[in-house]
Write a protein that holds these residues in place. Sequence first.
Motif, PDB file in Angstrom:
ATOM      1  N   GLY A 281      -2.438  -7.817   7.919  1.00 52.36           N
ATOM      2  CA  GLY A 281      -2.545  -8.905   8.888  1.00 52.36           C
ATOM      3  C   GLY A 281      -2.671 -10.228   8.168  1.00 52.36           C
ATOM      4  O   GLY A 281      -2.936 -10.265   6.962  1.00 52.36           O
ATOM      5  N   SER A 282      -2.487 -11.300   8.898  1.00 44.21           N
ATOM      6  CA  SER A 282      -2.554 -12.630   8.291  1.00 44.21           C
ATOM      7  C   SER A 282      -3.932 -12.873   7.710  1.00 44.21           C
ATOM      8  O   SER A 282      -4.902 -12.213   8.079  1.00 44.21           O
ATOM      9  N   SER A 283      -3.999 -13.848   6.849  1.00 48.81           N
ATOM     10  CA  SER A 283      -5.273 -14.256   6.288  1.00 48.81           C
ATOM     11  C   SER A 283      -6.135 -14.832   7.415  1.00 48.81           C
ATOM     12  O   SER A 283      -5.641 -15.570   8.262  1.00 48.81           O
ATOM     13  N   GLY A 284      -7.398 -14.426   7.436  1.00 46.65           N
ATOM     14  CA  GLY A 284      -8.314 -14.981   8.424  1.00 46.65           C
ATOM     15  C   GLY A 284      -8.455 -14.171   9.702  1.00 46.65           C
ATOM     16  O   GLY A 284      -9.225 -14.541  10.589  1.00 46.65           O
ATOM     17  N   VAL A 285      -7.732 -13.058   9.808  1.00 43.09           N
ATOM     18  CA  VAL A 285      -7.832 -12.254  11.033  1.00 43.09           C
ATOM     19  C   VAL A 285      -9.088 -11.398  11.046  1.00 43.09           C
ATOM     20  O   VAL A 285      -9.456 -10.825  12.075  1.00 43.09           O
ATOM     21  N   GLY A 286      -9.762 -11.295   9.884  1.00 45.42           N
ATOM     22  CA  GLY A 286     -11.016 -10.550   9.837  1.00 45.42           C
ATOM     23  C   GLY A 286     -10.933  -9.222   9.104  1.00 45.42           C
ATOM     24  O   GLY A 286     -11.761  -8.335   9.330  1.00 45.42           O
TER      25      GLY A 286
ATOM     26  N   THR B 128       1.379   6.004  10.415  1.00 50.40           N
ATOM     27  CA  THR B 128       1.218   5.755  11.846  1.00 50.40           C
ATOM     28  C   THR B 128       0.706   4.334  12.058  1.00 50.40           C
ATOM     29  O   THR B 128      -0.368   3.993  11.577  1.00 50.40           O
ATOM     30  N   PRO B 129       1.467   3.487  12.756  1.00 46.84           N
ATOM     31  CA  PRO B 129       0.948   2.139  13.024  1.00 46.84           C
ATOM     32  C   PRO B 129      -0.130   2.185  14.109  1.00 46.84           C
ATOM     33  O   PRO B 129      -0.025   2.966  15.062  1.00 46.84           O
ATOM     34  N   VAL B 130      -1.137   1.358  13.935  1.00 53.59           N
ATOM     35  CA  VAL B 130      -2.214   1.219  14.913  1.00 53.59           C
ATOM     36  C   VAL B 130      -2.465  -0.281  15.052  1.00 53.59           C
ATOM     37  O   VAL B 130      -2.605  -0.972  14.047  1.00 53.59           O
ATOM     38  N   VAL B 131      -2.471  -0.772  16.279  1.00 53.11           N
ATOM     39  CA  VAL B 131      -2.722  -2.206  16.464  1.00 53.11           C
ATOM     40  C   VAL B 131      -4.209  -2.429  16.687  1.00 53.11           C
ATOM     41  O   VAL B 131      -4.840  -1.773  17.521  1.00 53.11           O
ATOM     42  N   VAL B 132      -4.780  -3.339  15.896  1.00 48.23           N
ATOM     43  CA  VAL B 132      -6.203  -3.674  16.032  1.00 48.23           C
ATOM     44  C   VAL B 132      -6.293  -5.142  16.442  1.00 48.23           C
ATOM     45  O   VAL B 132      -5.920  -6.035  15.677  1.00 48.23           O
ATOM     46  N   LEU B 133      -6.739  -5.371  17.666  1.00 47.06           N
ATOM     47  CA  LEU B 133      -6.932  -6.736  18.135  1.00 47.06           C
ATOM     48  C   LEU B 133      -8.383  -7.102  17.866  1.00 47.06           C
ATOM     49  O   LEU B 133      -9.295  -6.597  18.521  1.00 47.06           O
TER      50      LEU B 133
ATOM     51  N   ALA C 219       0.845  -1.189   0.000  1.00 52.33           N
ATOM     52  CA  ALA C 219       0.000   0.000   0.000  1.00 52.33           C
ATOM     53  C   ALA C 219       0.881   1.240   0.000  1.00 52.33           C
ATOM     54  O   ALA C 219       1.822   1.319   0.787  1.00 52.33           O
ATOM     55  N   ALA C 220       0.578   2.170  -0.909  1.00 59.17           N
ATOM     56  CA  ALA C 220       1.375   3.397  -0.986  1.00 59.17           C
ATOM     57  C   ALA C 220       0.585   4.593  -0.476  1.00 59.17           C
ATOM     58  O   ALA C 220      -0.646   4.617  -0.560  1.00 59.17           O
ATOM     59  N   ASN C 221       1.297   5.568   0.036  1.00 58.16           N
ATOM     60  CA  ASN C 221       0.683   6.835   0.462  1.00 58.16           C
ATOM     61  C   ASN C 221      -0.424   6.649   1.487  1.00 58.16           C
ATOM     62  O   ASN C 221      -1.538   7.120   1.313  1.00 58.16           O
ATOM     63  N   VAL C 222      -0.111   5.926   2.548  1.00 58.38           N
ATOM     64  CA  VAL C 222      -1.104   5.717   3.592  1.00 58.38           C
ATOM     65  C   VAL C 222      -0.781   6.572   4.809  1.00 58.38           C
ATOM     66  O   VAL C 222       0.376   6.823   5.120  1.00 58.38           O
ATOM     67  N   ASP C 223      -1.817   7.032   5.476  1.00 57.84           N
ATOM     68  CA  ASP C 223      -1.643   7.857   6.666  1.00 57.84           C
ATOM     69  C   ASP C 223      -1.498   6.997   7.911  1.00 57.84           C
ATOM     70  O   ASP C 223      -0.775   7.337   8.835  1.00 57.84           O
ATOM     71  N   ALA C 224      -2.225   5.888   7.927  1.00 59.92           N
ATOM     72  CA  ALA C 224      -2.134   4.968   9.067  1.00 59.92           C
ATOM     73  C   ALA C 224      -2.220   3.537   8.572  1.00 59.92           C
ATOM     74  O   ALA C 224      -2.798   3.285   7.518  1.00 59.92           O
ATOM     75  N   VAL C 225      -1.600   2.628   9.294  1.00 58.39           N
ATOM     76  CA  VAL C 225      -1.773   1.210   8.972  1.00 58.39           C
ATOM     77  C   VAL C 225      -2.385   0.512  10.177  1.00 58.39           C
ATOM     78  O   VAL C 225      -1.918   0.677  11.303  1.00 58.39           O
ATOM     79  N   PHE C 226      -3.461  -0.212   9.927  1.00 56.51           N
ATOM     80  CA  PHE C 226      -4.069  -1.034  10.972  1.00 56.51           C
ATOM     81  C   PHE C 226      -3.394  -2.400  10.912  1.00 56.51           C
ATOM     82  O   PHE C 226      -3.522  -3.107   9.923  1.00 56.51           O
ATOM     83  N   LEU C 227      -2.649  -2.722  11.953  1.00 60.38           N
ATOM     84  CA  LEU C 227      -2.041  -4.049  12.032  1.00 60.38           C
ATOM     85  C   LEU C 227      -3.054  -4.926  12.753  1.00 60.38           C
ATOM     86  O   LEU C 227      -3.230  -4.820  13.969  1.00 60.38           O
ATOM     87  N   VAL C 228      -3.752  -5.741  11.986  1.00 59.14           N
ATOM     88  CA  VAL C 228      -4.863  -6.516  12.535  1.00 59.14           C
ATOM     89  C   VAL C 228      -4.373  -7.881  12.991  1.00 59.14           C
ATOM     90  O   VAL C 228      -3.704  -8.592  12.245  1.00 59.14           O
ATOM     91  N   MET C 229      -4.693  -8.205  14.235  1.00 54.48           N
ATOM     92  CA  MET C 229      -4.311  -9.503  14.765  1.00 54.48           C
ATOM     93  C   MET C 229      -5.545 -10.095  15.440  1.00 54.48           C
ATOM     94  O   MET C 229      -6.309  -9.370  16.083  1.00 54.48           O
ATOM     95  N   GLY C 230      -5.749 -11.391  15.270  1.00 52.40           N
ATOM     96  CA  GLY C 230      -6.906 -12.037  15.875  1.00 52.40           C
ATOM     97  C   GLY C 230      -6.611 -12.424  17.319  1.00 52.40           C
ATOM     98  O   GLY C 230      -5.494 -12.824  17.635  1.00 52.40           O
ATOM     99  N   LEU C 231      -7.605 -12.295  18.189  1.00 54.79           N
ATOM    100  CA  LEU C 231      -7.421 -12.705  19.583  1.00 54.79           C
ATOM    101  C   LEU C 231      -7.746 -14.186  19.732  1.00 54.79           C
ATOM    102  O   LEU C 231      -8.244 -14.631  20.759  1.00 54.79           O
ATOM    103  N   ASP C 232      -7.468 -14.925  18.656  1.00 55.38           N
ATOM    104  CA  ASP C 232      -7.641 -16.379  18.707  1.00 55.38           C
ATOM    105  C   ASP C 232      -6.271 -17.007  18.472  1.00 55.38           C
ATOM    106  O   ASP C 232      -5.260 -16.481  18.947  1.00 55.38           O
TER     107      ASP C 232
END
Length: 360
Positions: free
Chosen positions: A207-212, A149-154, A115-128
């Motif tokens: 995020g990995s495949s399947g994290v939603g 800006t990294p943002v962690v999304v659980l 992804a180019a020219n992004v303001d934030a990245v949602f690093l999505v991780m599953g709580l499973d």
Amino acid sequence: RKREQAAMKLTDLGWDPEWEAAFAAHAAEGRIPGRVAREIRGRYRVLTEAGALDARLTGRLSHEASDRADLPAVGDWTALIAERDGAATIAGALPRRGAFVRKEAGREAQGQVAAANVDAVFLVMGLDGDYNLRRLERYLALAWESGATPVVVLNKADLSAELAERTEEVSQIAFGVQVHVVSAADATGLDALRAYLAPGRTVALLGSSGVGKSTLVNALLGEDRMRVASVRDDDSRGRHTTTYRDLIALPGGGLLIDTPGMRELGMWGGGEGLDRAFGDVDAFADACRFRDCTHDGEPGCAVQAAVDAGELGADRLETFRALRRELAYHERKHDDRARLAEKNRWKQISKLQKRLYKER
Ligand code: GDP
Ligand code: ZN
């Protein structure tokens, strides 16, 4: 095949005065600006003021790129020559403000732009079963490197009874990074995410495949959820899983880039992102005796001392060292490749010269 993408204002796609200034030379040539929404094997879907266009690169542009990461990617601003029937040619691209790049899977030392020219990245991780702090450290390093800006999304909060513990663990390795606990399935916690999606702002989901990620896109689209389906309709194979990247305009004005799950997330970049993600290691390293200390048994190593004193996790140092080795390895390969290309060029020039001499 559907192509009735509603006409949009350029500002809704993230356009601003700086992009406008960078585009001036293209505008003088009569080209029009468009933002890449999708790329599949050299075929682009580009969003413009006049709607979505199917585009291809000019031959010159595709040949000039020495690394695949130099080619236009999702999120890039391009200069287009419009043709008939919603087709166009990409004649140029504006310099990126930043990009989330990983090393392409396989042996070749090439970058791949997610992804180019992004303001934030949602690093999505599953709580499973997906939950993995070491993988998150890798994502964080690449995210910092992207300039966004990294943002962690659980996600999948509905499946976990340890939300507070998990949030705390993540905060321990992601300094100064916001951590949000959500459930895409139940649509809870999403308002915190919407805050990053102001009009013209671009967020990439990683995020990995399947994290939603797809479920999250749908939830953020709200009542417009059909749009995801229609944007994907023209995927020739009718697959439902995300196998390509897509830039999606949200009703509220923000832009989302949905990326496919990446099985291999190879390190890429100059290492600044790694140092940023491991700010704690970096801070201890200032006191190491050697400037280029690898924190692997050198005398006077302050990082090793911090581990011994229990101030730094041993596994954290291990991840840091592994990621740094990986970066150094690719860098060497990349340099080798550049040297080889240069050697071949000279070989060809001298061959040509010999022939010219003979022909005289
Ligand atoms: P992607 O590969 O990252 O795009 O993941 P998907 O959006 O396709 O989701 C993978 C699976 O996880 C699907 O079966 C979803 O229904 C499920 N899923 C997604 N979000 C949640 C959530 O918040 N809670 C639960 N329990 N399941 C979820
Ligand atoms: Zn050291």
